[in-house]
Motif scaffolding. Structure first.
Motif, short mmCIF file in Angstrom:
data_model
loop_
_atom_site.label_atom_id
_atom_site.label_comp_id
_atom_site.label_asym_id
_atom_site.label_seq_id
_atom_site.Cartn_x
_atom_site.Cartn_y
_atom_site.Cartn_z
N GLU A 126 0.91 -1.21 -0.10
CA GLU A 126 0.13 -0.21 -0.01
C GLU A 126 0.74 1.30 -0.07
N SER A 127 1.17 1.79 -1.22
CA SER A 127 2.16 2.79 -1.36
C SER A 127 1.36 4.08 -1.08
N ARG A 128 1.45 4.54 0.33
CA ARG A 128 0.49 5.68 0.66
C ARG A 128 1.31 6.44 1.74
N GLU A 129 0.79 7.64 2.28
CA GLU A 129 1.47 8.14 3.19
C GLU A 129 1.52 7.33 4.65
N VAL A 130 2.50 7.37 5.37
CA VAL A 130 2.99 6.78 6.48
C VAL A 130 2.68 7.82 7.50
N ASN A 131 1.11 7.58 7.98
CA ASN A 131 0.69 8.42 8.89
C ASN A 131 0.38 7.44 10.29
N ARG A 132 -0.27 8.03 11.14
CA ARG A 132 -0.56 7.25 12.31
C ARG A 132 -1.49 6.02 12.04
N THR A 133 -2.33 5.89 10.99
CA THR A 133 -3.28 4.80 10.74
C THR A 133 -2.37 3.85 9.93
N PHE A 134 -1.57 4.44 9.23
CA PHE A 134 -0.42 3.34 8.65
C PHE A 134 0.34 2.76 9.59
N ILE A 135 0.76 3.46 10.45
CA ILE A 135 1.88 2.74 11.72
C ILE A 135 0.88 1.96 12.41
N ASP A 136 -0.42 2.24 12.77
CA ASP A 136 -1.22 1.21 13.49
C ASP A 136 -1.42 -0.17 12.70
N LEU A 137 -1.54 -0.14 11.46
CA LEU A 137 -1.61 -1.27 10.77
C LEU A 137 -0.48 -2.12 10.69
N ALA A 138 0.72 -1.24 10.69
CA ALA A 138 2.04 -1.99 10.59
C ALA A 138 2.44 -2.74 11.78
N PHE A 139 2.06 -1.92 13.04
CA PHE A 139 2.31 -2.55 14.30
C PHE A 139 1.52 -3.82 14.27
N ASN A 140 0.24 -3.76 13.98
CA ASN A 140 -0.66 -5.16 14.21
C ASN A 140 -0.16 -6.12 13.50
N GLU A 141 0.44 -5.91 12.27
CA GLU A 141 1.24 -6.92 11.43
C GLU A 141 2.64 -7.49 12.17
N LEU A 142 3.17 -6.48 12.90
CA LEU A 142 4.23 -6.93 13.63
C LEU A 142 3.91 -8.12 14.75
N VAL A 143 2.84 -7.57 15.48
CA VAL A 143 2.46 -8.50 16.42
C VAL A 143 1.99 -10.01 15.86
N LEU A 144 1.39 -9.78 14.80
CA LEU A 144 0.67 -11.12 14.07
C LEU A 144 1.72 -11.82 13.43
N ASN A 145 2.99 -11.16 12.94
CA ASN A 145 4.04 -11.75 11.99
C ASN A 145 5.33 -12.12 12.92
N GLY A 146 5.27 -11.52 14.28
CA GLY A 146 6.47 -11.52 14.96
C GLY A 146 7.01 -12.76 15.47
N SER A 147 6.43 -13.96 15.13
CA SER A 147 6.90 -15.09 15.70
C SER A 147 8.22 -15.52 15.44
N ILE A 148 8.43 -15.59 13.99
CA ILE A 148 9.70 -15.70 13.79
C ILE A 148 10.98 -14.91 14.33
N TYR A 149 10.59 -13.76 14.90
CA TYR A 149 11.78 -13.04 15.36
C TYR A 149 11.52 -12.94 17.19
N LEU A 150 10.40 -12.98 17.54
CA LEU A 150 10.01 -13.10 18.89
C LEU A 150 10.08 -14.52 19.73
N GLU A 151 9.77 -15.72 18.96
CA GLU A 151 9.90 -17.10 19.46
C GLU A 151 10.93 -17.24 20.46
N HIS A 152 12.15 -16.76 20.16
CA HIS A 152 13.20 -17.02 20.97
C HIS A 152 12.84 -16.82 22.41
#
Length: 392
Positions: A282-308
């Motif tokens: 989604e090539s659009r403005e990196v604003n608070r809404t965008f950051i919220d979405l990215a942060f949620n993805e981090l929590v969802l996809n973080g196992s590969i980096y946080l499983e340790h």
């Protein structure tokens, strides 16, 4: 600078913190040996690799990882081998082109494995005949460094202590600590060598189990701080620029202060990776809404980096302690913070009252929890807290 997640950041990927480097050298010049203390992923190993790769004129910098060492003799043999290593020798020669003949003579003699009148045979067949602790002391006694010092940076030192305890018993581990202290306390030796210790588990929690805190109380603890907001903003901007992504300072401040909070390079890089990946979709403005979405993805996809974080617990705690630790972290994941008395009640339930303080200390050092206010505990990181609540 590119993303460097899950590995030690070195070279151009290392975010230089001049204040930290200056303070470390300042403490060394004051005559201290240091314990570089910080929870996991804050950047301890990256710092000492930077010191190794960028030595000052005064120091011959040597890095050694002793994680696999299981006895005292092997430990001191590994240290000597690291000092004699040809890569260390060549690196140091580049920094001392104007050095006196004594130091150059010392370094050139390494090829012949004879240093300052001390002949050291690393032939495996000769190992049984050698006392490497005595050889290490003999080396320090006789070598002439022309008023320079060896800076010996020992990674995974607490793990080494635990291995010696597990393989040879508690008394052997205590003797090992006393040997190291004797070297640090010798007035003649400490004019020639300084130590920086670090590791992925807390030294204090390890020696407390051995009732041996007196054997490390001469080591000054240097606490590696998280990044300041200013430095964190610089790191985030630098990483985003590498991927041609623009974000306002207001948006990045929101990311750092409201979403990440604990400003360590590892977590900032995780967040920037998710912003980059989402931006490619989604090539659009990196604003608070965008950051919220990215942060949620981090929590969802973080196992590969946080499983340790989850897997590591079984390496640090025994079965009974592990059951309590999971209950403690589950409780902390449910609330903003929890009173220590409530956590102690869980320890009573598990009949681990005597171990409770040391368990908290270990979890704190390893980057799971922190004291929010006096006698109130919380997760260090909102990232880890949210991931933990969804995945454990």
């Amino acid at each position: 600078m590119k993303l460097s997640i899950g590995k030690t950041a070195t070279g151009d990927n290392f975010f230089l913190r001049n204040d930290i480097v200056h303070e470390i050298y300042e403490a060394l010049e004051e005559g201290q040996n240091l314990l570089l203390s910080a929870p996991r992923r804050v950047g301890k190993t990256s710092i000492i690799h930077y010191l190794k790769d960028n030595p000052t004129h005064e120091y011959y910098c040597v890095y050694v990882d002793t994680e696999d060492v299981i006895d005292s003799q092997t430990f001191f043999k590994v240290l000597l081998k690291a000092i004699f290593d040809i890569e260390n020798k060549n690196r140091f020669l580049k920094t001392i082109e104007k050095a006196g003949k004594k130091i150059k003579g010392f370094l050139s003699s390494i090829d012949n494995v004879e240093v300052g009148g001390v002949k050291i045979d690393f032939n495996e067949k000769a190992d049984e005949k050698l006392d490497y602790y005595e050889k290490f002391k003999d080396f320090l006694e006789k070598v002439d460094l022309d008023n320079r010092k060896i800076l010996l940076m020992i990674d995974e030192f607490p793990v080494t202590i635990e291995h010696i305890r597990d393989e040879q018993g508690e008394q052997a581990a205590r003797n090992f600590l006393k040997q190291n202290r004797a070297i640090r306390q010798n007035d003649k030796y400490n004019q020639k060598i300084k130590f920086i210790y670090t590791g992925s588990i807390g030294l204090l929690s390890v020696v407390k189990k051995l009732n041996a805190t007196a054997d490390v109380n001469d080591i000054q603890t240097y606490k590696l701080r998280p990044l300041s907001l200013k430095d964190a903003l610089e790191l985030a901007k630098t990483l985003l620029e590498n991927y041609q992504i623009e974000a306002s300072e207001e948006a990045l401040t929101y990311l750092l202060k409201e979403k990440i909070e604990w400003l360590i390079p590892f977590h900032i890089q995780l967040a920037i990776k998710e912003i980059r990946d989402l931006y490619r979709i989604e090539s659009r403005e990196v604003n608070r809404t965008f950051i919220d979405l990215a942060f949620n993805e981090l929590v969802l996809n973080g196992s590969i980096y946080l499983e340790h974080y989850r897997g590591r617990l079984s390496q640090v705690f025994n079965r009974n302690e592990l059951s309590l630790v999971h209950d403690l972290l589950k409780k902390l994941a449910e609330y903003q913070s929890v009173a220590e008395l409530e956590l102690y009640d869980l320890a009573v339930k598990h009949r681990l009252e005597e171990s409770f303080k040391n368990i908290l200390l270990t979890l704190e050092y390893d980057g799971y929890i922190a004291e929010a206010t006096e006698k109130q505990w919380r997760f260090y990181s909102p990232i880890l807290k949210k991931w933990w609540s969804k995945n454990v």
